[in-house]
Design a protein around this motif. Structure first.
Motif, PDB file in Angstrom:
ATOM      1  N   ALA A 255      19.353  -1.213 -31.509  1.00 59.54           N
ATOM      2  CA  ALA A 255      19.321  -0.053 -30.605  1.00 59.54           C
ATOM      3  C   ALA A 255      18.537   1.088 -31.237  1.00 59.54           C
ATOM      4  CB  ALA A 255      20.739   0.414 -30.306  1.00 59.54           C
ATOM      5  N   ARG A 256      17.930   1.867 -30.379  1.00 57.87           N
ATOM      6  CA  ARG A 256      17.274   3.066 -30.864  1.00 57.87           C
ATOM      7  C   ARG A 256      18.348   4.122 -31.082  1.00 57.87           C
ATOM      8  NH1 ARG A 256      12.236   6.064 -28.071  1.00 57.87           N
ATOM      9  NH2 ARG A 256      11.130   6.263 -30.029  1.00 57.87           N
ATOM     10  N   VAL A 257      18.290   4.792 -32.197  1.00 56.37           N
ATOM     11  CA  VAL A 257      19.326   5.788 -32.475  1.00 56.37           C
ATOM     12  C   VAL A 257      18.716   7.056 -33.078  1.00 56.37           C
ATOM     13  CG1 VAL A 257      21.234   4.171 -32.831  1.00 56.37           C
ATOM     14  CG2 VAL A 257      19.793   4.765 -34.753  1.00 56.37           C
ATOM     15  N   ILE A 258      19.432   8.142 -32.882  1.00 52.34           N
ATOM     16  CA  ILE A 258      19.071   9.386 -33.565  1.00 52.34           C
ATOM     17  C   ILE A 258      20.211   9.673 -34.533  1.00 52.34           C
ATOM     18  CG2 ILE A 258      18.664  11.868 -33.357  1.00 52.34           C
ATOM     19  CD1 ILE A 258      17.785  11.415 -30.494  1.00 52.34           C
ATOM     20  N   LEU A 259      19.843   9.922 -35.763  1.00 47.04           N
ATOM     21  CA  LEU A 259      20.860  10.227 -36.766  1.00 47.04           C
ATOM     22  C   LEU A 259      20.718  11.688 -37.153  1.00 47.04           C
ATOM     23  CD1 LEU A 259      22.954   9.217 -38.828  1.00 47.04           C
ATOM     24  CD2 LEU A 259      21.075   8.744 -40.350  1.00 47.04           C
ATOM     25  N   ASP A 260      21.825  12.412 -37.072  1.00 45.72           N
ATOM     26  CA  ASP A 260      21.798  13.817 -37.444  1.00 45.72           C
ATOM     27  C   ASP A 260      22.743  14.013 -38.633  1.00 45.72           C
ATOM     28  OD1 ASP A 260      22.177  16.524 -37.714  1.00 45.72           O
ATOM     29  OD2 ASP A 260      22.002  16.927 -35.566  1.00 45.72           O
ATOM     30  N   GLY A 261      22.155  14.044 -39.800  1.00 41.85           N
ATOM     31  CA  GLY A 261      22.946  14.143 -41.023  1.00 41.85           C
ATOM     32  C   GLY A 261      23.432  15.558 -41.310  1.00 41.85           C
TER      33      GLY A 261
END
Ligand code: PEP
Ligand code: MG
Length: 752
Positions: A387-393
């Motif tokens: 899946a395409r994901v956005i990670l916001d650390g």
């Protein structure tokens, strides 16, 4: 009731789809409560309506049609108030609203409870009855419990875009613990732990016949293994126990299992996924039956399933051969070894169900500057693969299958961050000095071999915290004296002549060594840090000797004692250090006595600064633990992550006291917790009068930029204003406002 509840929960958690879970749930609730209707309304954020999603009792055509705003009708009222509503005569209630499509007019009594997950209202669960009935306290408690369970299931489904309503697909966020800052957009690569039926990803088979063939092969191998094991044990176990091997063989040879799995493969699942589906279904069935013998067999089925899966996984590597260009590794628990397998230029983010901000992976990720979110307890791993994901650390978020708007938004944020990093790079060789000439020494926290030492060294005043437990975590046993000496020598030499503060082994809490597990009910309040090493002087002595040996001729070693609670601990550690120096001297290794520091991270130490100062050479504040212990908030628990804030007025007040008191005692004091790496936090600490700030290397540029733009006088004023505020929220807002006035808002990590 408890047994019924347990079974429903098992069934719901085991359902393959959300639809199946919901359908099971309403049916079981209706039966258990002996009522006429059970319905579930989902709050659709986009429509801003509560939509009837599932019902047993109301007309099926109403599903998806009935949609209420919050506050409207009885269901809307439950959602608005966020509390149960129990009515014997529902129609007499002023909020009653009639929907023709439901056939609801027939029902008099109503009991509705909200479904809430992490303070977010997700929907409403309702039961109704034709004749007048006052639902009892037990009914209410039962429904509230069911709603709490459903909340978790729904949160999973929302996160994976598994709900069929189009408005709810994608763009769903998952919350975890922000473990390493930064943001990334990429492709999720799910790493399944070996032979774990619960984390097999769903994949569509490219070659059905091949999948079936390898399934048969794997089953054949397990049969062979079991036959051999049975033979080996034939003389040693009873006939009854031996019969169990027969049962295993039958289970495997029975057409049932392999045929079912085959069918599932033909339906569009690859062999491991199909096997997991079928085995889990059987296990759930067996766990539910009212027969002790059969219930126990569920463990056997699971075990067999695992064995077959292990063989299937032997040929499908757990890690892909070629990682996508922008890989975001997702796993139940990521190991450092795994990190090493992904080429650095392809690894843009890390996500893990377990783990915490102090886990080894987190420490490594921060050192490497890889955005990371851990403790994502609600993450349904199998469905994320590819899946395409956005990670916001920064915020500890993961967005799965984000929509175009969110993608554009994050692309913008990432570009801004990149541009800022480039701009800040230009001033990194300049001193960390305020416009009014005050020098604020910046140091780094290390743990593993630092590869960028040459670039880093001219920019810092030393290593403020070398976490020695990190190298201990990668070995398979306690490293010996020589091995440790080599490690420490490497650190001391690399940074020489700058000082390196080496902390003695700080294990326990959540930092276990694989070869020295510590299992406790309350590990953060238990056997941790110096408490462990003083109980094992043989371990501490080896470490101290290695540190001293490594410092020979360099003399830049300082020793730091973690988790100190009592002065006796400092005395005991000092005695051991003394002994180590004498011993080494006798062996012909002469080293000067290093400076010894005490970590201020247990609140008790705040009240014994004089006594501690008399026994040590410097203080180093571990603001991470000090925050955790002052606020009684587990620093790694995502459920209370919102409460964990080093900018809580109580923590800041403690920090200010520490700086002031240390001045009075003429004790050097620095901060090595995360607060020091936050630009606004660093300004506060500078204003309070701390002597040095130690942080992860990636935090240096922003902190230096802040210090170079704010006078010490302004920082002192900022402290005075901030200490007057009452809540963490007010503090954060105030800091943001002041940073904005100074045109430094861009240095702050983004928040919600
Ligand atoms: C701290 O507690 O702030 C600290 C620096 O130590 P650690 O994070 O390793 O516990
Ligand atoms: Mg600590």
């Amino acid at each position: 009731m408890l047994e019924v509840l347990r079974r429903i929960i098992q069934e719901v958690n085991g359902a393959r789809s959300l639809e199946a879970a919901l359908s099971t749930m309403v049916r079981r609730i209706r039966k258990a409560m002996q009522t006429d209707v059970c319905s579930f309304y989902l709050f659709d954020e986009e429509l801003d309506r509560l939509v009837l999603m599932e019902t047993i009792g109301l007309r099926a055509q109403a599903v998806g049609q009935v949609a209420l705003p919050i506050g409207e009708g009885l269901v809307g009222l439950v959602a608005r108030r966020e509390e149960p509503l129990n009515l014997e005569d529902a129609q007499a209630h002023p909020h009653f609203r009639y929907f023709e499509s439901t056939g609801e007019e027939r029902y008099s009594s109503f009991l509705g409870v909200p479904i809430i997950h992490q303070r977010r209202m997700l929907g409403v669960l309702v039961v109704q009855q034709a004749e007048k009935r006052r639902y009892g306290e037990e009914d209410e408690a039962f429904l509230v419990t069911m709603a709490a369970q459903l909340a978790g299931v729904l949160a999973h489904a929302l996160a994976t875009g598994n709900l069929t309503r189009p408005s709810l697909e994608g763009q769903v966020r998952f919350k975890g613990v922000a473990a390493s800052p930064g943001m990334a957009i990429g492709e999720a690569v799910v790493i399944a732990p070996p032979a774990d039926l619960d984390s097999v990803p769903d994949l569509i088979p490219t070659d059905v016949d091949y999948e079936i063939a390898r399934l048969k092969e794997a089953i054949g191998r397990v049969r062979e293994e079991i036959r051999a094991a049975g033979e080996r044990l034939a003389n040693r176990i009873s006939a009854q126990e031996l019969a169990l091997f027969e049962v295993y063989q039958q289970m495997l040879s029975e057409a049932a299992l392999s045929q079912e799995v085959e069918k599932r493969i033909r339906e569009g699942q690859w062999a491991p996924g199909a096997l997991a589906d079928v085995v889990k279904r059987h296990v759930q069935y067996l766990e539910r039956v009212d027969d002790d013998y059969l219930r126990e067999r569920s463990a056997d089925v699971r075990d067999l399933g695992r064995r077959v899966l292990a063989h299937l996984q032997e040929e499908t590597p757990q890690t892909p051969d070629v990682y996508p260009e922008r890989t975001i590794l997702v796993g139940d628990e990521l190991s450092v070894a795994l990190l090493g397998e992904v080429p650095r230029d392809r690894l843009v983010g890390l996500v893990s169900v377990r783990g915490s901000s102090t886990s080894h992976v987190a420490i490594l990720a921060r050192a490497m500057g890889i955005p990371t979110v851990l403790g994502m307890v609600d993450l349904p791993l199998p469905r994320l693969s590819g899946a395409r994901v956005i990670l916001d650390g920064h915020r500890g978020r993961l967005f799965v299958r984000p929509g175009p708007e969110l993608l554009t938004h994050y692309e913008g944020l990432i570009a801004e961050e990149q541009a800022l990093a480039e701009v800040l790079e230009h001033e990194q060789h300049l001193p960390s000095r305020t416009p009014d000439g005050h020098d604020m020494p910046l140091m780094v926290n290390t743990g593993l071999a630092v590869d960028a030492v040459a670039q880093l060294k001219p920019r810092i005043s030393g290593v403020g915290l070398y976490r020695t437990e990190v190298p201990f975590m990668v070995t398979e046993r306690f490293p010996g004296e020589q091995e440790q000496t080599r490690l420490y020598r490497d650190q001391l030499e690399s940074f020489s002549p700058l000082p390196v503060v080496m902390r003695t082994l700080d294990i326990g809490g959540d930092k276990d060594l694989p070869y020295f597990p510590i299992e406790e009910a309350n590990p953060f309040l238990g056997w941790r840090g110096i408490r462990v090493t003083l109980d094992h002087p043989e371990v501490l002595m080896v470490q101290l000797r290695a540190m001293l040996r490594a410092s020979q001729g360099l003399d830049n070693l300082q020793v730091l004692l973690p988790m100190v609670t009592n002065v006796d601990e400092v005395d005991a550690a000092q005695r051991l250090l003394e002994r180590a120096i004498v011993e080494l001297g006798e062996e012909g290794v002469t080293v000067p006595r290093p400076r010894v520091g005490v970590m201020i991270e247990v609140p008790a130490t705040l009240y014994q600064l004089d006594a501690l100062a008399a026994r040590a050479d410097f203080f180093s504040v571990g603001s991470n633990d000090l925050t955790q212990y002052l606020l009684a908030v587990d620093r790694n628990n995502p459920r209370v992550a919102d409460l964990y804030d080093a900018c809580h007025p109580a923590v800041l007040s403690a920090m200010a006291t520490l700086a002031r008191e240390s001045k009075r005692l003429d004790m050097p004091i620095s901060v090595c917790g995360e607060l020091a790496g936050d630009p606004a936090g660093a300004l506060l600490l500078m204003g309070m009068g701390f002597d040095a700030l130690s942080m992860n290397a990636p935090s240096l540029p922003r902190v230096r930029a802040a210090i170079r733009r704010v006078t010490r006088e302004s920082a002192e004023a900022l402290v005075a204003q901030t200490l007057r505020l009452d809540s963490p929220g007010e503090v954060r807002r105030h800091l943001e406002a002041r940073m904005a006035e100074w045109e430094l808002a861009h240095l702050l990590p983004p928040r919600d």
